[in-house]
Scaffold this motif. Sequence first.
Motif, PDB file in Angstrom:
ATOM      1  N   LEU A  40      -8.117   4.604  -4.853  1.00 48.75           N
ATOM      2  CA  LEU A  40      -7.446   3.498  -5.533  1.00 48.75           C
ATOM      3  C   LEU A  40      -7.102   2.420  -4.514  1.00 48.75           C
ATOM      4  CD1 LEU A  40      -4.951   5.588  -7.720  1.00 48.75           C
ATOM      5  CD2 LEU A  40      -7.105   4.599  -8.477  1.00 48.75           C
ATOM      6  N   SER A  41      -6.837   1.211  -5.002  1.00 45.53           N
ATOM      7  CA  SER A  41      -6.384   0.132  -4.124  1.00 45.53           C
ATOM      8  C   SER A  41      -4.881  -0.053  -4.291  1.00 45.53           C
ATOM      9  CB  SER A  41      -7.118  -1.173  -4.464  1.00 45.53           C
ATOM     10  OG  SER A  41      -6.760  -1.618  -5.754  1.00 45.53           O
TER      11      SER A  41
ATOM     12  N   ASN B 146      -1.556   0.929  -7.624  1.00 46.30           N
ATOM     13  CA  ASN B 146      -0.674   1.996  -7.175  1.00 46.30           C
ATOM     14  C   ASN B 146       0.325   2.476  -8.234  1.00 46.30           C
ATOM     15  OD1 ASN B 146       0.986  -0.208  -7.219  1.00 46.30           O
ATOM     16  ND2 ASN B 146       1.783   0.044  -5.145  1.00 46.30           N
ATOM     17  N   THR B 147       0.240   1.956  -9.442  1.00 46.47           N
ATOM     18  CA  THR B 147       1.012   2.492 -10.573  1.00 46.47           C
ATOM     19  C   THR B 147       0.005   3.104 -11.542  1.00 46.47           C
ATOM     20  OG1 THR B 147       2.800   0.875 -10.325  1.00 46.47           O
ATOM     21  CG2 THR B 147       2.560   1.931 -12.480  1.00 46.47           C
TER      22      THR B 147
ATOM     23  N   PRO C 178       0.556   2.529   0.074  1.00 46.02           N
ATOM     24  CA  PRO C 178      -0.776   2.875   0.584  1.00 46.02           C
ATOM     25  C   PRO C 178      -0.715   4.107   1.480  1.00 46.02           C
ATOM     26  CG  PRO C 178      -0.402   0.507   0.753  1.00 46.02           C
ATOM     27  CD  PRO C 178       0.917   1.120   0.368  1.00 46.02           C
ATOM     28  N   GLY C 179      -1.723   4.949   1.381  1.00 47.30           N
ATOM     29  CA  GLY C 179      -1.762   6.160   2.182  1.00 47.30           C
ATOM     30  C   GLY C 179      -2.620   7.222   1.514  1.00 47.30           C
ATOM     31  N   GLU C 180      -2.639   8.392   2.122  1.00 48.74           N
ATOM     32  CA  GLU C 180      -3.415   9.518   1.596  1.00 48.74           C
ATOM     33  C   GLU C 180      -2.459  10.607   1.106  1.00 48.74           C
ATOM     34  OE1 GLU C 180      -6.442  10.904   4.210  1.00 48.74           O
ATOM     35  OE2 GLU C 180      -7.259   8.882   4.597  1.00 48.74           O
ATOM     36  N   TYR C 181      -2.710  11.090  -0.105  1.00 48.91           N
ATOM     37  CA  TYR C 181      -1.829  12.051  -0.766  1.00 48.91           C
ATOM     38  C   TYR C 181      -2.656  13.206  -1.320  1.00 48.91           C
ATOM     39  CZ  TYR C 181       1.128   7.878  -0.648  1.00 48.91           C
ATOM     40  OH  TYR C 181       1.821   6.769  -0.256  1.00 48.91           O
ATOM     41  N   LEU C 182      -1.949  14.259  -1.701  1.00 49.58           N
ATOM     42  CA  LEU C 182      -2.604  15.414  -2.327  1.00 49.58           C
ATOM     43  C   LEU C 182      -1.859  15.754  -3.609  1.00 49.58           C
ATOM     44  CD1 LEU C 182      -4.789  17.629  -2.075  1.00 49.58           C
ATOM     45  CD2 LEU C 182      -3.046  19.084  -0.998  1.00 49.58           C
TER      46      LEU C 182
ATOM     47  N   ALA D  46      -5.774   2.544  -0.831  1.00 45.26           N
ATOM     48  CA  ALA D  46      -6.110   1.639   0.266  1.00 45.26           C
ATOM     49  C   ALA D  46      -5.231   0.396   0.210  1.00 45.26           C
ATOM     50  CB  ALA D  46      -7.587   1.240   0.182  1.00 45.26           C
ATOM     51  N   PRO D  47      -4.714  -0.048   1.350  1.00 49.75           N
ATOM     52  CA  PRO D  47      -3.852  -1.236   1.363  1.00 49.75           C
ATOM     53  C   PRO D  47      -4.659  -2.523   1.205  1.00 49.75           C
ATOM     54  CG  PRO D  47      -4.225  -0.475   3.590  1.00 49.75           C
ATOM     55  CD  PRO D  47      -4.885   0.528   2.694  1.00 49.75           C
ATOM     56  N   PHE D  48      -3.958  -3.610   0.823  1.00 47.88           N
ATOM     57  CA  PHE D  48      -4.592  -4.924   0.844  1.00 47.88           C
ATOM     58  C   PHE D  48      -5.044  -5.210   2.268  1.00 47.88           C
ATOM     59  CE2 PHE D  48      -1.593  -5.769  -2.810  1.00 47.88           C
ATOM     60  CZ  PHE D  48      -2.582  -5.773  -3.783  1.00 47.88           C
ATOM     61  N   TRP D  49      -6.037  -6.085   2.409  1.00 48.10           N
ATOM     62  CA  TRP D  49      -6.584  -6.352   3.746  1.00 48.10           C
ATOM     63  C   TRP D  49      -5.514  -6.874   4.694  1.00 48.10           C
ATOM     64  CZ3 TRP D  49      -6.239 -11.104   5.953  1.00 48.10           C
ATOM     65  CH2 TRP D  49      -5.962 -12.194   5.096  1.00 48.10           C
TER      66      TRP D  49
END
Length: 312
Positions: free
Chosen positions: A42-43, A47-48, A92-96, A120-123
């Motif tokens: 996801l971007s 994130n919601t 933004p980040g990696e989750y499980l 993934a975060p905005f640029w």
Amino acid sequence: MNDSQSSIPEYYPEVILRKLIIDREEVNLNRFYSADRKQILLSEEQNTFSLQFVALDYLNSDIEYAYILEGYDEKWSLFSKENEAMFKNVPPGEYLLRIRYKKDVLDTVYKEYSVAIKIAPFWYHTIWAYLTLVLLIILCLAGYICKLHRKGFFERLARAWAVSKGLGEIQQENLLVKASALGNWVAFFPYCNQPEQITFIQRIIEIIEENLDKEELGPTFLAERMHISPRQFSRKFKDLSGITPSDFIKKYRMEKAAQLLLETDMSIQEVIESIGVSSRPYFYKEFADKYGTTPKNYRAHHKAGTLTESES
């Protein structure tokens, strides 16, 4: 059939993700899987979101679920029949995402399913964007400093610092000269710092001391002796002291009277005449306003204190 088993083994089907809903809109889940289908991508603007899941057990309808998004949630959700995990403004980040289910409320055995989720975060929120911004700021500052250097800013700054240091030393020297020249009256002239100013005030004090017994001693008298106009004299004197010449002469006379009372055996009337005051009542009033007592009591009190100190 297995004749060695006395009962049918319990079957736990796999959990299947059914729907992905982003900002209340259902999307095609397959479009958000990674190539190896081990991660949902996801971007930051997505994130919601919420994920619906189900364990396809057609023989049991009492299945209960619990879930946790590791790295975002602090603890597992409670077991319930709710089969949708909802998340809002996940950074933004990696989750499980871990999902557990069991077939009965009292059941202690459960099946678990997990899937990785990456946001993934905005640029402009990436580490490269931050590094680029810092580099641009450094380059801009370096360019500005080079521009200042070419214009001679730092050379002028160094010269100004050297001059200010020299002025500070000169000012300190002037303060010592001022204290020596004005003596006990130095506190009355806080704005008198330049050599010519100190000389000007020193001369005025000398004229006052020499002519203190004259009743006509006043601003006009002093202006004539200093060879300037009364108006110019009064303005210059007040600029250096903060008070008028008349007020200073009054203070000078009272200070001198107190000094004569303590250091000489002159009568009070002689003291009054020596400081150029013609009215005895006026002198008593001004003296009491300054020292809070009569001239007689002032002399007696201070001489008694001096006698006690000498005896001890």
